[in-house]
Design a protein around this motif. Structure first.
Motif, PDB file in Angstrom:
ATOM      1  N   THR A 171      10.154  21.653 -10.696  1.00 51.54           N
ATOM      2  CA  THR A 171      10.716  23.015 -11.323  1.00 51.54           C
ATOM      3  C   THR A 171      11.439  23.759 -10.390  1.00 51.54           C
ATOM      4  N   SER A 172      11.773  23.311  -8.924  1.00 50.57           N
ATOM      5  CA  SER A 172      12.574  24.221  -8.015  1.00 50.57           C
ATOM      6  C   SER A 172      13.259  22.671  -7.201  1.00 50.57           C
ATOM      7  N   ALA A 173      13.728  23.226  -6.124  1.00 49.97           N
ATOM      8  CA  ALA A 173      14.208  22.067  -5.187  1.00 49.97           C
ATOM      9  C   ALA A 173      13.311  21.601  -4.247  1.00 49.97           C
ATOM     10  N   GLY A 174      11.995  21.887  -4.293  1.00 50.24           N
ATOM     11  CA  GLY A 174      10.970  21.304  -3.723  1.00 50.24           C
ATOM     12  C   GLY A 174      10.906  22.077  -2.039  1.00 50.24           C
ATOM     13  N   LYS A 175      10.066  21.696  -1.653  1.00 53.60           N
ATOM     14  CA  LYS A 175       9.623  22.361  -0.231  1.00 53.60           C
ATOM     15  C   LYS A 175      10.131  21.129   0.991  1.00 53.60           C
ATOM     16  N   LEU A 176      10.634  21.661   2.157  1.00 53.42           N
ATOM     17  CA  LEU A 176      10.861  20.751   3.308  1.00 53.42           C
ATOM     18  C   LEU A 176       9.534  20.515   3.950  1.00 53.42           C
ATOM     19  N   VAL A 177       8.905  19.334   4.210  1.00 51.34           N
ATOM     20  CA  VAL A 177       7.974  18.823   4.998  1.00 51.34           C
ATOM     21  C   VAL A 177       8.356  18.445   6.129  1.00 51.34           C
ATOM     22  N   GLU A 178       7.775  18.796   7.468  1.00 50.24           N
ATOM     23  CA  GLU A 178       8.058  18.382   8.590  1.00 50.24           C
ATOM     24  C   GLU A 178       6.949  17.297   9.089  1.00 50.24           C
ATOM     25  N   ILE A 179       7.460  16.378   9.755  1.00 47.68           N
ATOM     26  CA  ILE A 179       6.708  14.957   9.931  1.00 47.68           C
ATOM     27  C   ILE A 179       6.851  14.855  11.267  1.00 47.68           C
ATOM     28  N   THR A 180       5.902  14.488  12.106  1.00 52.81           N
ATOM     29  CA  THR A 180       6.291  13.730  13.498  1.00 52.81           C
ATOM     30  C   THR A 180       5.952  12.433  13.795  1.00 52.81           C
ATOM     31  N   TRP A 181       6.228  11.934  14.808  1.00 51.45           N
ATOM     32  CA  TRP A 181       6.341  10.401  14.922  1.00 51.45           C
ATOM     33  C   TRP A 181       4.845   9.950  15.235  1.00 51.45           C
ATOM     34  N   ASP A 182       3.919  10.858  15.635  1.00 50.83           N
ATOM     35  CA  ASP A 182       2.598  10.571  15.821  1.00 50.83           C
ATOM     36  C   ASP A 182       1.996  10.210  14.413  1.00 50.83           C
ATOM     37  N   GLN A 183       2.446  11.186  13.458  1.00 52.42           N
ATOM     38  CA  GLN A 183       1.899  11.088  12.034  1.00 52.42           C
ATOM     39  C   GLN A 183       2.290   9.790  11.317  1.00 52.42           C
ATOM     40  N   ILE A 184       3.745   9.620  11.640  1.00 48.53           N
ATOM     41  CA  ILE A 184       4.426   8.367  10.832  1.00 48.53           C
ATOM     42  C   ILE A 184       3.902   7.075  11.684  1.00 48.53           C
ATOM     43  N   ARG A 185       3.317   7.195  12.919  1.00 42.04           N
ATOM     44  CA  ARG A 185       2.816   5.934  13.435  1.00 42.04           C
ATOM     45  C   ARG A 185       1.387   5.875  12.917  1.00 42.04           C
ATOM     46  N   ALA A 186       0.765   7.009  12.720  1.00 35.91           N
ATOM     47  CA  ALA A 186      -0.686   6.781  12.205  1.00 35.91           C
ATOM     48  C   ALA A 186      -0.699   6.262  10.725  1.00 35.91           C
ATOM     49  N   SER A 187       0.427   6.745   9.908  1.00 45.97           N
ATOM     50  CA  SER A 187       0.447   5.849   8.337  1.00 45.97           C
ATOM     51  C   SER A 187       1.026   4.421   8.391  1.00 45.97           C
ATOM     52  N   THR A 188       1.681   4.387   9.505  1.00 46.91           N
ATOM     53  CA  THR A 188       2.387   2.965   9.389  1.00 46.91           C
ATOM     54  C   THR A 188       1.429   1.864   9.887  1.00 46.91           C
ATOM     55  N   ALA A 189       0.565   2.359  10.927  1.00 42.21           N
ATOM     56  CA  ALA A 189      -0.503   1.591  11.275  1.00 42.21           C
ATOM     57  C   ALA A 189      -1.619   1.476  10.235  1.00 42.21           C
ATOM     58  N   ALA A 190      -1.938   2.140   9.428  1.00 40.93           N
ATOM     59  CA  ALA A 190      -3.002   2.257   8.500  1.00 40.93           C
ATOM     60  C   ALA A 190      -2.366   1.405   7.353  1.00 40.93           C
ATOM     61  N   THR A 191      -1.051   1.580   7.128  1.00 45.61           N
ATOM     62  CA  THR A 191      -0.325   0.586   6.068  1.00 45.61           C
ATOM     63  C   THR A 191      -0.485  -0.749   6.432  1.00 45.61           C
ATOM     64  N   HIS A 192       0.154  -1.211   7.606  1.00 48.74           N
ATOM     65  CA  HIS A 192       0.140  -2.406   8.101  1.00 48.74           C
ATOM     66  C   HIS A 192      -1.449  -3.147   8.151  1.00 48.74           C
ATOM     67  N   GLU A 193      -2.148  -2.274   8.493  1.00 45.36           N
ATOM     68  CA  GLU A 193      -3.793  -2.737   8.679  1.00 45.36           C
ATOM     69  C   GLU A 193      -4.290  -2.947   7.266  1.00 45.36           C
ATOM     70  N   ALA A 194      -3.891  -2.342   6.307  1.00 47.97           N
ATOM     71  CA  ALA A 194      -4.668  -2.484   4.812  1.00 47.97           C
ATOM     72  C   ALA A 194      -3.881  -3.751   4.378  1.00 47.97           C
ATOM     73  N   LEU A 195      -2.483  -3.849   4.678  1.00 50.27           N
ATOM     74  CA  LEU A 195      -1.712  -5.091   4.025  1.00 50.27           C
ATOM     75  C   LEU A 195      -1.925  -6.251   4.683  1.00 50.27           C
ATOM     76  N   GLY A 196      -2.510  -6.482   6.126  1.00 44.98           N
ATOM     77  CA  GLY A 196      -2.691  -7.600   6.511  1.00 44.98           C
ATOM     78  C   GLY A 196      -1.773  -8.001   7.588  1.00 44.98           C
TER      79      GLY A 196
END
Length: 355
Positions: A60-85
């Motif tokens: 309904t709008s342009a959306g909001k800009l979300v700020e993400i750090t490398w630590d947060q990206i690392r945590a997400s990536t590590a969890a993804t690869h762990e879950a997928l093997g």
């Protein structure tokens, strides 16, 4: 700040990967991934440790800009690869200005590999990962050659919106390794796979509202609130057999005659009977809102009312219609490929009487 426009083209993907490599090495500015023509952040608004800014897919709008750090990206990536093997090459076939597409590039960068631009129908390297939205999966399954090529993938993440059970069953029966994901830009993408939180993600429910905590939660909105590792979503859910079932967005809920129903419950119930349909609410002078259902095949119209009533009397639709070409092009979508539910009531208002 480095501003990159989105897309799925090779130049855009390579430019993002190069900027991410530079940023990861400590010599780069924050990367803004956004669509052309949108307004970026004002000077001084960006948090000091921000690596990437991505806009939410607001309908309904342009959306909001979300700020993400490398630590947060690392945590997400590590969890993804762990879950997928384990790590593997990632194919990029979703726009990089949306979190699912961006993450295929960022996961590649952190794994020391290059993201691979990909379109449905291309050859899939054995053991590769990719992310699709349900619309893409449905189209892929309609083409035997495309389906066969996807069997080479190590895993296919399916998210962005609820995926009908019948679609998952067809895909898995065809030999695809499908993993349903739940998450959002504010959580660096998927943090729940097949109903189970991954990594250190923690899910709680407050009156059915899903609350997510963990290291993958983004810093906050640019120029706005800090999340501090905890995000109150706008989604409803429940635990079933130890797994999270997402019922849908709370603002998609339909209140009719004082009762609240979730469109996804209707759609999934109909999908189990082989009916591809979309349910939503429209204003009604007596009931407040009325449930209406659009289906792909006109021969299914007569089956819908009795099937929907199996969920309860409040699920009996006030209107049922079929729309030719429903499966591919008639319904409005967001740039991310998700169904734009906010536009459905207006679509019904303009065209409903002609269905």
């Amino acid at each position: 700040m480095i501003r990159l426009t989105g897309g799925v083209g090779t130049p855009e993907i390579r430019a993002f990967a190069e900027a991410a490599h530079t940023s990861l090495a400590g010599g780069g500015e924050p990367i803004l991934l956004d669509a052309p023509g949108t307004r970026g952040p004002a000077p001084g608004q960006i948090r000091a440790d921000t690596a990437v800014l991505i806009r939410t897919s607001g309908s309904t709008s342009a959306g909001k800009l979300v700020e993400i750090t490398w630590d947060q990206i690392r945590a997400s990536t590590a969890a993804t690869h762990e879950a997928l093997g384990g790590e593997g090459p990632w194919l990029t076939c979703l726009p990089i200005e949306h979190i699912a597409g961006a993450q295929t590039v960022l996961r590649s960068v952190l794994a020391g590999t290059e993201p691979i631009p990909f379109r449905l129908g291309d050859s899939v390297p054995t053991g590769a990962y990719l992310s699709l939205v349900p619309t893409q999966l449905r189209r892929a399954l309609a083409d035997p050659a495309v389906t066969d090529s996807l069997t080479a993938a190590r895993a296919i993440l399916v998210g962005g919106q609820a995926c009908p059970a019948e679609l998952l069953e067809r895909g898995r029966a065809a030999g695809l390794t499908l993993v349903t994901t739940y998450g959002m830009t504010e959580t660096c993408g998927g943090c729940v796979y097949d109903g189970t939180p991954i990594g250190s993600a923690h899910i709680t429910l407050a009156d059915s509202r899903i609350i997510i905590t963990g290291p993958q939660v983004a810093s906050g909105y640019c120029g706005g609130e800090d999340f501090a590792g905890r995000l109150e979503t706008n989604d409803a859910g429940r635990w079933e057999g130890g797994r999270l079932t997402v019922l849908g967005r709370l603002d998609d809920a339909i209140t009719t005659g004082g009762l609240t129903i979730m469109p996804a419950a209707v759609e999934n119930h109909l999908a189990a009977a082989g009916i591809h349909a979309v349910a939503f609410g429209v204003p009604h002078p007596e009931w407040g809102q009325a449930l209406v259902i659009l289906t792909e095949k006109c021969e299914d119209k007569e089956r819908i009312r009795p099937l929907a009533r199996q969920l309860g009397p409040e699920f009996s639709p006030k209107g049922v219609a079929c729309l030719a070409d429903f499966a591919l092009s008639a319904f409005p979508t967001l740039a991310s490929g998700k169904l734009n539910r906010r536009k459905l009531p207006e679509m019904w208002r303009v065209h409903g009487e002609h269905f």
